[in-house]
Design a protein around this motif. Sequence first.
Motif, PDB file in Angstrom:
ATOM      1  N   THR A   7      13.869  -0.666   7.926  1.00 27.18           N
ATOM      2  CA  THR A   7      13.504  -1.100   6.585  1.00 27.18           C
ATOM      3  C   THR A   7      14.737  -1.437   5.781  1.00 27.18           C
ATOM      4  O   THR A   7      15.709  -0.690   5.771  1.00 27.18           O
ATOM      5  CB  THR A   7      12.694  -0.021   5.851  1.00 27.18           C
ATOM      6  N   VAL A  13       8.741   1.557  -1.983  1.00 22.59           N
ATOM      7  CA  VAL A  13       8.158   0.972  -0.774  1.00 22.59           C
ATOM      8  C   VAL A  13       8.526   1.806   0.435  1.00 22.59           C
ATOM      9  O   VAL A  13       7.679   2.154   1.268  1.00 22.59           O
ATOM     10  CB  VAL A  13       8.625  -0.485  -0.587  1.00 22.59           C
ATOM     11  N   ARG A  17       5.460   3.760   2.176  1.00 19.92           N
ATOM     12  CA  ARG A  17       4.981   3.028   3.351  1.00 19.92           C
ATOM     13  C   ARG A  17       5.662   3.462   4.637  1.00 19.92           C
ATOM     14  O   ARG A  17       5.151   3.215   5.723  1.00 19.92           O
ATOM     15  CB  ARG A  17       5.166   1.516   3.158  1.00 19.92           C
ATOM     16  N   THR A  57       9.102  -3.181   7.181  1.00 19.75           N
ATOM     17  CA  THR A  57       8.441  -3.401   5.897  1.00 19.75           C
ATOM     18  C   THR A  57       8.581  -4.865   5.485  1.00 19.75           C
ATOM     19  O   THR A  57       9.688  -5.410   5.450  1.00 19.75           O
ATOM     20  CB  THR A  57       9.033  -2.527   4.779  1.00 19.75           C
ATOM     21  N   ARG A  58       7.435  -5.485   5.230  1.00 18.10           N
ATOM     22  CA  ARG A  58       7.310  -6.832   4.662  1.00 18.10           C
ATOM     23  C   ARG A  58       7.706  -7.964   5.603  1.00 18.10           C
ATOM     24  O   ARG A  58       7.010  -8.956   5.678  1.00 18.10           O
ATOM     25  CB  ARG A  58       8.071  -6.931   3.333  1.00 18.10           C
ATOM     26  N   VAL A  92       2.931  -4.656   5.245  1.00 19.12           N
ATOM     27  CA  VAL A  92       3.032  -5.527   4.075  1.00 19.12           C
ATOM     28  C   VAL A  92       2.247  -4.906   2.915  1.00 19.12           C
ATOM     29  O   VAL A  92       1.041  -4.701   3.021  1.00 19.12           O
ATOM     30  CB  VAL A  92       2.479  -6.933   4.379  1.00 19.12           C
ATOM     31  N   ASP A  93       2.935  -4.624   1.830  1.00 20.51           N
ATOM     32  CA  ASP A  93       2.277  -3.993   0.680  1.00 20.51           C
ATOM     33  C   ASP A  93       2.196  -4.917  -0.529  1.00 20.51           C
ATOM     34  O   ASP A  93       1.633  -4.548  -1.553  1.00 20.51           O
ATOM     35  CB  ASP A  93       3.013  -2.710   0.291  1.00 20.51           C
ATOM     36  N   ASP A  94       2.778  -6.124  -0.436  1.00 22.51           N
ATOM     37  CA  ASP A  94       2.771  -7.072  -1.551  1.00 22.51           C
ATOM     38  C   ASP A  94       2.511  -8.482  -1.024  1.00 22.51           C
ATOM     39  O   ASP A  94       2.963  -8.822   0.083  1.00 22.51           O
ATOM     40  CB  ASP A  94       4.121  -7.076  -2.275  1.00 22.51           C
ATOM     41  N   TRP A  96       3.320 -12.253  -0.644  1.00 23.79           N
ATOM     42  CA  TRP A  96       4.643 -12.868  -0.565  1.00 23.79           C
ATOM     43  C   TRP A  96       4.816 -14.056  -1.515  1.00 23.79           C
ATOM     44  O   TRP A  96       5.925 -14.565  -1.652  1.00 23.79           O
ATOM     45  CB  TRP A  96       4.928 -13.306   0.868  1.00 23.79           C
ATOM     46  N   VAL A 116       8.503 -14.346   5.765  1.00 26.37           N
ATOM     47  CA  VAL A 116       7.400 -13.387   5.817  1.00 26.37           C
ATOM     48  C   VAL A 116       6.283 -13.926   6.702  1.00 26.37           C
ATOM     49  O   VAL A 116       5.751 -13.205   7.559  1.00 26.37           O
ATOM     50  CB  VAL A 116       6.860 -13.082   4.405  1.00 26.37           C
ATOM     51  N   THR A 128      -1.596  -3.242   6.187  1.00 20.18           N
ATOM     52  CA  THR A 128      -1.522  -3.534   4.758  1.00 20.18           C
ATOM     53  C   THR A 128      -2.343  -2.529   3.973  1.00 20.18           C
ATOM     54  O   THR A 128      -2.965  -1.641   4.554  1.00 20.18           O
ATOM     55  CB  THR A 128      -1.967  -4.986   4.484  1.00 20.18           C
TER      56      THR A 128
END
Length: 320
Positions: A7, A13, A17, A57-58, A92-94, A96, A116, A128
């Motif tokens: 990460t 985050v 996560r 992450t992401r 993925v928490d947001d 893009w 992404v 997610t």
Amino acid sequence: MNIHLTTSMRGGVNYHRMVTPHVNLLKKYPEFKVAYSVDDRSWIKLDLSKINILVFTRMISLEGLNYKGVNYSLEEIVKKYKKLGIKFVVDVDDYWMLDRNHPMYKSFGKDYQKQVRLSLRLADLVITTNKRLADRIRPINKNIEIIPNCIDKTHKQWDYSPLPKNTKFGYLGATSHKDDVNLMGVDWSDYDATAFVEMYKQNGFKIKKGKDVYQYGNLYNNISVSLAPIVKSVFNSCKSNLKVIEAAAKGRMIICSDEHPYKDFESVLYATDWKSQVDLLKDFTPDAMRIVAKRLSDEVNDKYNLDTWTDYRAKIYKSL
């Protein structure tokens, strides 16, 4: 099974996560081994014989990786690793694609969005936080699992603390939420209200110093009611409902905008007229607040139970 967490994201985050779910995974399932690195390029130097799953992450990494003196594209590197049986998981928490008025909009432009999408396409599994974000991911990769944010109540910062004798409002959002705060249209100098970012002083909040992710739960100790306004937008709707989960863990009431990601809770107070809602609550007694907060805790703590979701995570990792 050996898992390596990679990460480049610090702060919340990483904590919610990566750290919280995988520390609990280790506690419950000793057959898992978890290691980590914070450099998003260092994973290409790992001993591949000791890794089953790489979790990011992401996005997987920035484009242009050097392996044994040779520059490869991200896609080439991932395909080499996959031939060795290593599975790639992207959390993925947001969304893009940021709103144009987001302070970080220019920093997360077309190159970031492209990277992404590439990472999502290459992943063996995407994890997610909610259905709305999953629906945005599905055209790119159909292998999706939803695992929401959960609170680890064994962390001391999430211990319950008694409610203040008088109603105290608190806003725990960061610097990127100016429009959300302005949405409330309240002069907070008329109330006992605290925020933890200097810029919200202009909205009338008293400002106190914030805390890092391993202590910020203690900020709830000196408030009665958490505030969670959010402007309606696609980007915002794809965010997690973490503020509700935090308030429930700490035994606090919360007022939210009646928008995703905060919709669909029975025990959340939804505000269309924020000042009227705040005026209604300012004279609540601690006993009355405790009753309402208990309903929220009961509703949330079962649905967002860390052990339950850790069991689910273990199941999907084993299925890869």
